[in-house]
Design an enzyme around this catalytic site. Sequence first.
Site, PDB file in Angstrom:
ATOM      1  N   LYS A  55     -12.125 -13.357   9.499  1.00 27.28           N
ATOM      2  CA  LYS A  55     -13.405 -12.901  10.023  1.00 27.28           C
ATOM      3  C   LYS A  55     -14.534 -13.036   9.026  1.00 27.28           C
ATOM      4  CE  LYS A  55     -11.389  -9.080  10.319  1.00 27.28           C
ATOM      5  NZ  LYS A  55     -11.115  -7.641  10.374  1.00 27.28           N
ATOM      6  N   GLY A  66     -12.281  -4.794   1.643  1.00 24.69           N
ATOM      7  CA  GLY A  66     -13.710  -4.513   1.652  1.00 24.69           C
ATOM      8  C   GLY A  66     -14.101  -3.589   0.508  1.00 24.69           C
ATOM      9  N   GLY A 112      -5.521  -6.450   1.965  1.00 30.38           N
ATOM     10  CA  GLY A 112      -4.185  -6.365   2.551  1.00 30.38           C
ATOM     11  C   GLY A 112      -3.545  -7.724   2.735  1.00 30.38           C
ATOM     12  N   ARG A 152       0.829  -1.216   0.000  1.00 33.48           N
ATOM     13  CA  ARG A 152       0.000   0.000   0.000  1.00 33.48           C
ATOM     14  C   ARG A 152       0.863   1.266   0.000  1.00 33.48           C
ATOM     15  NH1 ARG A 152      -5.151  -1.409   4.032  1.00 33.48           N
ATOM     16  NH2 ARG A 152      -6.210  -2.741   2.523  1.00 33.48           N
TER      17      ARG A 152
HETATM   18  C1  3PG Z   1      -8.694  -1.995   5.240  1.00 31.81           C
HETATM   19  O1  3PG Z   1      -7.567  -2.401   5.461  1.00 31.81           O
HETATM   20  O2  3PG Z   1      -9.633  -2.744   4.926  1.00 31.81           O
HETATM   21  C2  3PG Z   1      -8.935  -0.527   5.301  1.00 31.81           C
HETATM   22  O3  3PG Z   1      -7.784   0.128   5.713  1.00 31.81           O
HETATM   23  C3  3PG Z   1     -10.109  -0.214   6.202  1.00 31.81           C
HETATM   24  O4  3PG Z   1      -9.844  -0.646   7.501  1.00 31.81           O
HETATM   25  P1  3PG Z   1     -11.035  -1.143   8.403  1.00 31.81           P
HETATM   26  O5  3PG Z   1     -11.521  -2.428   7.796  1.00 31.81           O
HETATM   27  O6  3PG Z   1     -10.467  -1.320   9.781  1.00 31.81           O
HETATM   28  O7  3PG Z   1     -12.110  -0.090   8.365  1.00 31.81           O
END
Ligand code: 3PG
Length: 406
Positions: free
Chosen positions: A198, A378, A355, A36
């Site tokens: 999750k 997401g 990620g 990133r």
């Molecule tokens: C991610 O890594 O999905 C984004 O940085 C958003 O983070 P979050 O899912 O904790 O809102």
Amino acid sequence: MRFRNLADAEVKGKRVLVRVDLNVPMRDGQVADATRIAEIVPTITALADKGGKVILLSHLDRPRGRDPQFSLRPVAAEVARIVQRPVAFAEDCIGPQAEAAIAAMREGDILCLENTRFHPEEEKRDVTFARKLAALGDIFVDDAFSVAHRAHAANTAIVTVSDLPAYPGFAMQAELDALNNAFETPEHPVAAIVGGAKISTKLELLGHLLAKVETLIIGGGMANTFLAAQGKPIGKSLCEHNLVPNARDILAKAKSLNREVVLPVDAVVAQKFAEHAPSRVVPVEDVGPTDMILDIGPRTVEYVVSVLARTKTLVWNGPFGAFEFEPFDNGTVEVAEAVAELTEAGRLVSFAGGGDTVAALNAASVTSRLTHVSTGGGAFLESLEGRTLPGVQVLLLSETPAAPRR
Ligand code: 3PG
Ligand code: MG
């Protein structure tokens, strides 16, 4: 969809607030995967080279209030290493510390502000907090596609409560272009791999995806909740027991829509969650009471690869196992290899994001062999549903140009 063009922006001498996603995987206080960061280098260097004062705004993880464990300081150091320029750091993202650090900036300087989520107002999209952030800059640039699915202060309210002109950064623009091209008319059959630990953050998404894909392949810790929903023994494996009814609903919906759901048929199990923990392979029916499922087994790998061989378009989010611990990365690596080979053979168009997914693909050295790898998790999946993400929505220019003045 029309956006301002960052290449045209006048930034010399201006304070440019750049929302980036420095929510990178960390290990022992160090950045474990810098993908990133690499993505935002063009935006940062272009703005600095044009004489902008580059102010980086980001969250890291999900702290509850200020917590040094989630400081962006080590991440800022990694940004400096990668952009090969000094990056200053301010211990707060608003207030006197941020203001003083910004006042000290010269043209072309780069500053990273502390974790925006140290303020609970960030996630509440608090208007007062957003105004304080906006007051720190003259221009807003959003290069954080991967957080665009969150409607938080530092990526949406900062624009809606202020007069800051808002631009997509270069990485954001590239993601939007790729996703547009990819998801408007995918070639069917389409399969989605959804993995990771999750299920809670992906449950709704799974339901939506069922409408879009012919096959849903479920892996990672979240598969355990589905196995539990099917009455299979999962021992001490990670499982969100309260979500078992939801998993059951997803399976029922898949059946009624005539969608194929692929779940693990065998598993690599161990007695502890650790690198090189002694492990064995068992069919999912035979997971023992003290076993923890840490990866998919070889029969599941074969099964998944055979499904992919008859798939035309793949979207992939989330690893199959506890990929950060050897040898529990095997399942993910083997499927990744197969995806890369099918893509190179012209038999599969492959999109991946997230990620952890990107970290796993990097570890398997296949990232450059897939059609497109997004920095979004997401955000990537929600884009797939055809939604305009809130963080993208605020960057849009109205479709109808204003009537010419007489
Ligand atoms: C991610 O890594 O999905 C984004 O940085 C958003 O983070 P979050 O899912 O904790 O809102
Ligand atoms: Mg996330």
